[in-house]
Design an enzyme around this catalytic site. Structure first.
Site, PDB file in Angstrom:
ATOM      1  N   ALA A 192       2.211   5.090   0.665  1.00  0.00           N
ATOM      2  CA  ALA A 192       2.570   3.978   1.548  1.00  0.00           C
ATOM      3  C   ALA A 192       3.911   3.422   1.068  1.00  0.00           C
ATOM      4  CB  ALA A 192       1.490   2.900   1.514  1.00  0.00           C
TER       5      ALA A 192
ATOM      6  N   GLY B 186      -1.236   6.740   0.016  1.00  0.00           N
ATOM      7  CA  GLY B 186      -1.537   6.652   1.443  1.00  0.00           C
ATOM      8  C   GLY B 186      -1.427   7.975   2.153  1.00  0.00           C
TER       9      GLY B 186
ATOM     10  N   GLU C  18      -4.618   9.701   1.544  1.00  0.00           N
ATOM     11  CA  GLU C  18      -5.639   9.001   2.316  1.00  0.00           C
ATOM     12  C   GLU C  18      -5.550   9.331   3.800  1.00  0.00           C
ATOM     13  OE1 GLU C  18      -6.394   4.961  -0.235  1.00  0.00           O
ATOM     14  OE2 GLU C  18      -4.359   5.326   0.459  1.00  0.00           O
TER      15      GLU C  18
ATOM     16  N   GLU D 222      -2.078   5.011  -7.391  1.00  0.00           N
ATOM     17  CA  GLU D 222      -1.903   3.551  -7.272  1.00  0.00           C
ATOM     18  C   GLU D 222      -2.029   2.827  -8.603  1.00  0.00           C
ATOM     19  OE1 GLU D 222      -3.183   5.047  -3.217  1.00  0.00           O
ATOM     20  OE2 GLU D 222      -3.781   5.433  -5.298  1.00  0.00           O
TER      21      GLU D 222
END
Length: 258
Positions: free
Chosen positions: A65, A109, A112, A132
Site C-alpha cells: 500500500a 497490500g 493481500e 508491515e
C-alpha cells in the site's frame, strides 16, 4: 470509462486489469483502489466479461500500500474514514472468477490484493510477503487472516513477524499460489487459462466458485450439503443438459449461460 491508475482490456470473455503506477511499484493508493472498484462493478454487469485477471508488471504486481498516503494519518483519520475498507474489498465480492497474475513483488497490500482473488498464478519471479512489521504496524487488508488460511498458522506467523519474503516455488508448495509459470510467455499462459474458464458455462463456474468459497464459512457436513444443493440445482439449467448431451454425442458443448 477512463482510468489513470489501471489499464483495462477486454478480449474473448476476459477482462484484464493491469495496475499502472510503475513509478511507485504499483503501490495501492485510494484512487487506484477506487478505480479498481469501479471497473469490477462494470465487469459484474457486463455479460461479455466472464473472467477477470488482475496483474501488474514484470517488476511488481504491487509492492504494498502507498506509504506516502498512509504516513501522515493518525488514529482518528483512519478510524473515522474506515481507511482501506471503503471500496478496497470489492474483489472479494465478485461473483465471476478473479485471477491474480503475479510477477515480481507482491508485498503487503499487494500480497493481500492477490489473496483476495480466487487464485494466484505466479511467475517464477514472484515474491510474496507481509513486511508491515518493519514499518511498526501490521497487515490491515486481511493479510494475517487470509495468509494463515492459505499457508497455515506457523508459516503465516513467521512471515508476518519477520517480514520475510516467500519465493514462487515456496508459494506453490505452501498453497499460496495455484501454479508457477515460466516468466517467458507468462501472460500468454495466464490468458489461456482465463479463456479456458471463460469458455465454460458461466452458471456452472459461478456455482463452483460459490461452493468452494463456502469451505471457509461452515463445517464439512454443512459444506457438502450446500454443494449438493447447488449440484441438484444445476440440473435445472439448460447448460447442464447441453453439456451432458454434448459429452454423449462426442461434440463440443455450446453453452448459453442458462
Amino acid at each position: 470509462m477512463a482510468f489513470e491508475n489501471i489499464i483495462v482490456e477486454k478480449k474473448d470473455g476476459v477482462a484484464l486489469v493491469t495496475l499502472n503506477r510503475p513509478e511507485a511499484m504499483n503501490a495501492l493508493c485510494t484512487p487506484l483502489m477506487e478505480e479498481l472498484h469501479d471497473a469490477l462493478e462494470d465487469f459484474e454487469h457486463d455479460d461479455a466479461v466472464r473472467v477477470v485477471v488482475i496483474t501488474g508488471n514484470e517488476k511488481a504486481f504491487a509492492a504494498g500500500a502507498d506509504i506516502k498516503e498512509m504516513a501522515p494519518r493518525d488514529f482518528m483519520d483512519v478510524y473515522k474514514a474506515d481507511f482501506i475498507t471503503h471500496k478496497w474489498e470489492r474483489v472479494t465480492q465478485c461473483r465471476k472468477p478473479v485471477i491474480a497474475a503475479v510477477s515480481g513483488y507482491a508485498l503487503g497490500g499487494g500480497c493481500e490484493l492477490a489473496m483476495m482473488c480466487d487464485f494466484i498464478l505466479a511467475s517464477e519471479t514472484a515474491k510474496f510477503g507481509q513486511p508491515e512489521v518493519t514499518l511498526g504496524t501490521l497487515p490491515g487488508i486481511g493479510g494475517s487472516q487470509r495468509l494463515t488460511r492459505l499457508v497455515g498458522r506457523a508459516k503465516a506467523m513467521e512471515m508476518c513477524l519477520t517480514g520475510r519474503m516467500m519465493d514462487a516455488a515456496e508459494a506453490e508448495r505452501s498453497g499460496l499460489a495455484a501454479r508457477v509459470i515460466p516468466a517467458e510467455g507468462f501472460m500468454d499462459e495466464i490468458m489461456k487459462t482465463a479463456q479456458k474458464i471463460a469458455g465454460f458455462s458461466q452458471v456452472a463456474v459461478m456455482m463452483i466458485k460459490d461452493a468452494v468459497n463456502r469451505v471457509d464459512e461452515t463445517t464439512l457436513a454443512e459444506g457438502v450439503r450446500y454443494e449438493r444443493q447447488l449440484f441438484h440445482a444445476s440440473f435445472g439449467t439448460a447448460d447442464q443438459k447441453e453439456g451432458m448431451a454434448a459429452f454423449i454425442e462426442k461434440r463440443k458443448p455450446a453453452f448459453k449461460d442458462r
